[in-house]
Scaffold this motif. Sequence first.
Motif, PDB file in Angstrom:
ATOM      1  N   ASN A  44       0.832  -1.210   0.000  1.00 39.88           N
ATOM      2  CA  ASN A  44       0.000   0.000   0.000  1.00 39.88           C
ATOM      3  C   ASN A  44       0.863   1.255   0.000  1.00 39.88           C
ATOM      4  O   ASN A  44       0.584   2.201  -0.753  1.00 39.88           O
ATOM      5  N   ALA A  45       1.899   1.270   0.825  1.00 38.92           N
ATOM      6  CA  ALA A  45       2.799   2.429   0.848  1.00 38.92           C
ATOM      7  C   ALA A  45       3.496   2.592  -0.499  1.00 38.92           C
ATOM      8  O   ALA A  45       3.658   3.717  -0.994  1.00 38.92           O
ATOM      9  N   ALA A  46       3.895   1.474  -1.112  1.00 38.04           N
ATOM     10  CA  ALA A  46       4.545   1.544  -2.423  1.00 38.04           C
ATOM     11  C   ALA A  46       3.584   2.095  -3.470  1.00 38.04           C
ATOM     12  O   ALA A  46       3.957   2.948  -4.283  1.00 38.04           O
ATOM     13  N   LEU A  85       0.977   4.048  -2.993  1.00 37.23           N
ATOM     14  CA  LEU A  85       0.772   5.479  -2.715  1.00 37.23           C
ATOM     15  C   LEU A  85       1.983   6.298  -3.165  1.00 37.23           C
ATOM     16  O   LEU A  85       1.830   7.413  -3.681  1.00 37.23           O
ATOM     17  N   ALA A  86       3.174   5.748  -2.971  1.00 39.95           N
ATOM     18  CA  ALA A  86       4.392   6.455  -3.388  1.00 39.95           C
ATOM     19  C   ALA A  86       4.442   6.602  -4.910  1.00 39.95           C
ATOM     20  O   ALA A  86       4.840   7.658  -5.426  1.00 39.95           O
ATOM     21  N   ILE A  87       4.032   5.580  -5.642  1.00 39.96           N
ATOM     22  CA  ILE A  87       4.005   5.674  -7.109  1.00 39.96           C
ATOM     23  C   ILE A  87       2.975   6.709  -7.537  1.00 39.96           C
ATOM     24  O   ILE A  87       3.235   7.523  -8.448  1.00 39.96           O
ATOM     25  N   ASP A  88       1.820   6.700  -6.903  1.00 41.73           N
ATOM     26  CA  ASP A  88       0.808   7.721  -7.220  1.00 41.73           C
ATOM     27  C   ASP A  88       1.355   9.124  -6.945  1.00 41.73           C
ATOM     28  O   ASP A  88       1.162  10.043  -7.751  1.00 41.73           O
ATOM     29  N   ALA A  89       2.052   9.300  -5.830  1.00 36.67           N
ATOM     30  CA  ALA A  89       2.645  10.607  -5.498  1.00 36.67           C
ATOM     31  C   ALA A  89       3.715  10.984  -6.523  1.00 36.67           C
ATOM     32  O   ALA A  89       3.818  12.156  -6.923  1.00 36.67           O
ATOM     33  N   ARG A 129      -0.470  -1.477  -9.585  1.00 33.82           N
ATOM     34  CA  ARG A 129       0.148  -2.415 -10.529  1.00 33.82           C
ATOM     35  C   ARG A 129       1.679  -2.364 -10.447  1.00 33.82           C
ATOM     36  O   ARG A 129       2.345  -3.402 -10.497  1.00 33.82           O
ATOM     37  N   VAL A 130       2.242  -1.169 -10.318  1.00 34.82           N
ATOM     38  CA  VAL A 130       3.701  -1.038 -10.213  1.00 34.82           C
ATOM     39  C   VAL A 130       4.183  -1.669  -8.907  1.00 34.82           C
ATOM     40  O   VAL A 130       5.184  -2.405  -8.896  1.00 34.82           O
ATOM     41  N   ALA A 163       7.054  -5.997  -6.186  1.00 38.35           N
ATOM     42  CA  ALA A 163       7.022  -6.921  -5.050  1.00 38.35           C
ATOM     43  C   ALA A 163       7.002  -8.381  -5.495  1.00 38.35           C
ATOM     44  O   ALA A 163       7.726  -9.211  -4.932  1.00 38.35           O
ATOM     45  N   ASP A 164       6.196  -8.700  -6.498  1.00 40.32           N
ATOM     46  CA  ASP A 164       5.985 -10.098  -6.876  1.00 40.32           C
ATOM     47  C   ASP A 164       6.924 -10.610  -7.970  1.00 40.32           C
ATOM     48  O   ASP A 164       7.120 -11.819  -8.086  1.00 40.32           O
ATOM     49  N   GLU A 165       7.457  -9.719  -8.782  1.00 42.47           N
ATOM     50  CA  GLU A 165       8.254 -10.169  -9.913  1.00 42.47           C
ATOM     51  C   GLU A 165       9.669  -9.583  -9.919  1.00 42.47           C
ATOM     52  O   GLU A 165      10.644 -10.311  -9.865  1.00 42.47           O
TER      53      GLU A 165
END
Length: 188
Positions: free
Chosen positions: A6-8, A10-14, A35-36, A41-43
């Motif tokens: 979630n923090a990641a 939000l950071a991409i949105d910012a 998505r980013v 995280a997963d890939e």
Amino acid sequence: MSVDRNAAALAIDAFLRALGHDPASEPDLAETGWRVAQAFADELCAGYAIDTRALARASVMPSPSPGSLVVVKDIPATTTCPHHLLPATGTVTVAMLTRDKIIGFGAVAALVNAHARRLTLQESIGEGIVDDLAFALAPAWVGCRIVMKQACMIVLGERALGSRVETVAVRGEAADAMAIYATLGVGR
């Protein structure tokens, strides 16, 4: 360290808003932060969860013919440059002169994948692979050649479209380094 998706997101949105693009008002950017975050995280950073030394050791078996030359060529790899967070894609060749131990070919590919799926430099991938194989197998020598197209060279600065970066890492009794390089296909 655990991943806070979630923090990641939000950071991409910012980050996008700081560039003048609001994900809330531009339909193409809706859910981009999430998505980013998921992709990283997963890939793209999945290799951090893998103990590469343990992976290499788990696949060791006695060699049926000590002194064999083993070459695993054209293993596809994608990594993420830690300087620009842009991808690099290409192939990896791993070669070794065995002694009394070998490793499964699939394990070599898994080792390449584990090292590549991190925020890392191309040179570090090769160094990590040869270190792990040298530790697990104690071969006479082991080498790793990586040839990649670096997005940071293609889309930034000089825009060196078509350029490839080749790196080689070698461990062990490299008395005849040129023979090892030829085995790895350096310069081809």
